[in-house]
Design an enzyme around this catalytic site. Structure first.
Site, PDB file in Angstrom:
ATOM      1  N   ASP A 166    -101.666  33.167 -43.684  1.00 34.35           N
ATOM      2  CA  ASP A 166    -101.537  31.817 -44.240  1.00 34.35           C
ATOM      3  C   ASP A 166    -102.797  31.033 -43.901  1.00 34.35           C
ATOM      4  OD1 ASP A 166    -100.781  29.033 -44.514  1.00 34.35           O
ATOM      5  OD2 ASP A 166     -98.713  29.727 -44.676  1.00 34.35           O
ATOM      6  N   ASN A 212    -106.850  20.370 -49.923  1.00 36.61           N
ATOM      7  CA  ASN A 212    -106.601  19.788 -51.250  1.00 36.61           C
ATOM      8  C   ASN A 212    -106.742  18.273 -51.233  1.00 36.61           C
ATOM      9  OD1 ASN A 212    -106.109  22.162 -52.692  1.00 36.61           O
ATOM     10  ND2 ASN A 212    -103.942  22.204 -52.152  1.00 36.61           N
ATOM     11  N   HIS A 232    -108.063  19.842 -55.577  1.00 37.65           N
ATOM     12  CA  HIS A 232    -107.376  21.123 -55.814  1.00 37.65           C
ATOM     13  C   HIS A 232    -108.339  22.222 -56.261  1.00 37.65           C
ATOM     14  CE1 HIS A 232    -103.207  19.849 -55.232  1.00 37.65           C
ATOM     15  NE2 HIS A 232    -103.582  18.683 -55.745  1.00 37.65           N
ATOM     16  N   ASP A 241    -108.415  25.806 -54.636  1.00 37.03           N
ATOM     17  CA  ASP A 241    -108.276  27.056 -55.401  1.00 37.03           C
ATOM     18  C   ASP A 241    -109.394  28.034 -55.059  1.00 37.03           C
ATOM     19  OD1 ASP A 241    -106.028  26.078 -56.609  1.00 37.03           O
ATOM     20  OD2 ASP A 241    -106.997  25.582 -58.514  1.00 37.03           O
ATOM     21  N   GLU A 247    -100.313  29.080 -50.212  1.00 36.54           N
ATOM     22  CA  GLU A 247    -101.425  29.641 -49.446  1.00 36.54           C
ATOM     23  C   GLU A 247    -100.996  30.822 -48.594  1.00 36.54           C
ATOM     24  OE1 GLU A 247     -99.775  26.201 -46.938  1.00 36.54           O
ATOM     25  OE2 GLU A 247     -99.933  26.776 -49.040  1.00 36.54           O
TER      26      GLU A 247
END
Length: 378
Positions: free
Chosen positions: A249, A257, A262, A266, A289
């Site tokens: 994770d 973010n 975002h 990404d 994530e």
């Protein structure tokens, strides 16, 4: 009695209609467009073969249309394989031999002497498809069938080019040759193989679309890794040797973010996914994530080494649109599954180990052992 030539014409016409229907129903793919052109040209060619009333016109039409049909067939193969480069030199050679065959007919050169030029033009037109299929690193059953069928066509044209000048003399008219068993057999066999080649190519295109849709349904659209459902299905198969499961994770992903947008988030996800993919193990994105890695046959020690390697590599990455000194980290949880067990049976333990890694400071690897969780700090 119905002529065999008209039966052949009807067969190619049906194939052309079939290809058009599939073309219209499957987003008008370029490979199908070339296959439609192949079948339509083959139909027109057989019409000229069936109607020998105007021998000069029919002969020249066949001399042009047959290589053209095989060029279109080669283009269908190229498009079906997803290849962009074209062999222009080969197409140029086919055009030269085709023009020579027509010129020899107009010059009234005997059939047995001019036909090798035409046969070579057809063989060259077929070579492109054979070469592309033979160069594939892995071939399906359909690919092997196509190589065999197209190779058979190639052999027929080479046979005719080499043997006809010796079998038939300059004084034998084509009408006599056409009525003979050799010409009838080779014409019938080449028509049959051509039809089979079109059907096999159509089957390959359709199968390719089905496989592409299936893969798309199994992959995460952002990272290209297995999605949640596909990874769980993979982990539902019992392993003969046992192994380990790694849950991972990205730490503080929400803040990435919030601070950088975002798009930056990404890119961080994709960078992490690429590291996991390069590990060589089966990897999936479970959601958000969170990712998972299967290490079949690997002990806890092997999984720990791999997880820590991935942790360090990700921590060392620099990310676009973020400060150069910003370090994004990830946490890892590992659990083991026994031989004969499904890897997914270790998911809850790996998740618990991941929770322990995040609770104890993040950017570390934790291992679930029996009823305890042990962490290795960064």
């Amino acid at each position: 009695m119905v002529s065999l030539n008209w039966v052949t014409t009807s067969g190619f016409a049906i194939l052309a209609i079939l290809c058009v229907c599939v073309f219209l129903g499957m987003r008008r793919m370029p490979s199908l467009a070339w296959l439609v052109a192949t079948a339509v040209i083959a139909t027109i060619e057989t019409v000229f073969l069936a109607n020998a009333q105007f021998e000069t016109v029919s002969s020249n039409a066949v001399a042009v249309l047959t290589p053209l049909a095989y060029i279109c067939f080669g283009e269908a193969i190229r498009a079906a394989l997803g290849q962009r480069s074209r062999n222009w030199w080969l197409y140029g050679a086919v055009a030269v031999f085709t023009l020579a065959a027509v010129s020899l007919k107009l010059a009234d050169v005997p059939f047995s002497y001019r036909t090798p030029v035409f046969q070579i033009a057809c063989a060259l037109a077929l070579w492109d498809g054979i070469y592309r299929l033979a160069k594939l690193p892995t071939r399906s059953f359909i690919d092997h069938g196509l190589i065999g069928v197209v190779g058979g066509l190639f052999a027929i044209f080479i046979f005719r080019a080499v043997t006809y000048p010796f079998i038939y003399g300059p004084d034998v008219a084509y009408a006599v040759i056409r009525a003979g068993d050799i010409e009838r057999a080779t014409l019938m066999l080449s028509a049959l193989l051509s039809a089979v080649a079109i059907l096999l190519t159509l089957a390959r295109i359709i199968n390719g679309v089905i496989v592409a849709y299936r893969r798309r349904s199994e992959l995460d659209s952002l990272t290209g890794l297995l999605n949640h459902q596909a990874f769980h299905q993979l982990a539902s198969v019992a392993g003969k040797t046992g192994g380990s499961v790694i849950f991972c994770d990205i730490d503080h992903f929400k803040s990435i973010n919030d601070r950088f947008g975002h798009s930056a988030g990404d890119k961080a996800l994709c960078a992490f996914a690429e590291l996991l993919r390069l590990s060589g193990y089966q990897t999936g994105r479970l959601g958000g994530e969170e990712f998972a890695v299967l290490v079949p046959g690997g002990s806890i020690a092997v999984a720990m080494i791999e997880a820590d390697r991935l942790r360090k590599k990700f921590s060392d990455l620099r990310h676009a649109n973020m400060p150069g000194d910003l370090r994004i980290t990830a946490s890892f949880g590992i659990a083991e599954y026994e031989a004969g067990a499904e890897p997914r049976q270790a998911f809850s333990k790996a998740d618990a180990a991941l929770y322990a890694a995040k609770s104890s400071g993040r950017n570390r690897v934790s291992v679930h052992q029996a009823e305890s969780v042990k962490s290795a700090a960064a």
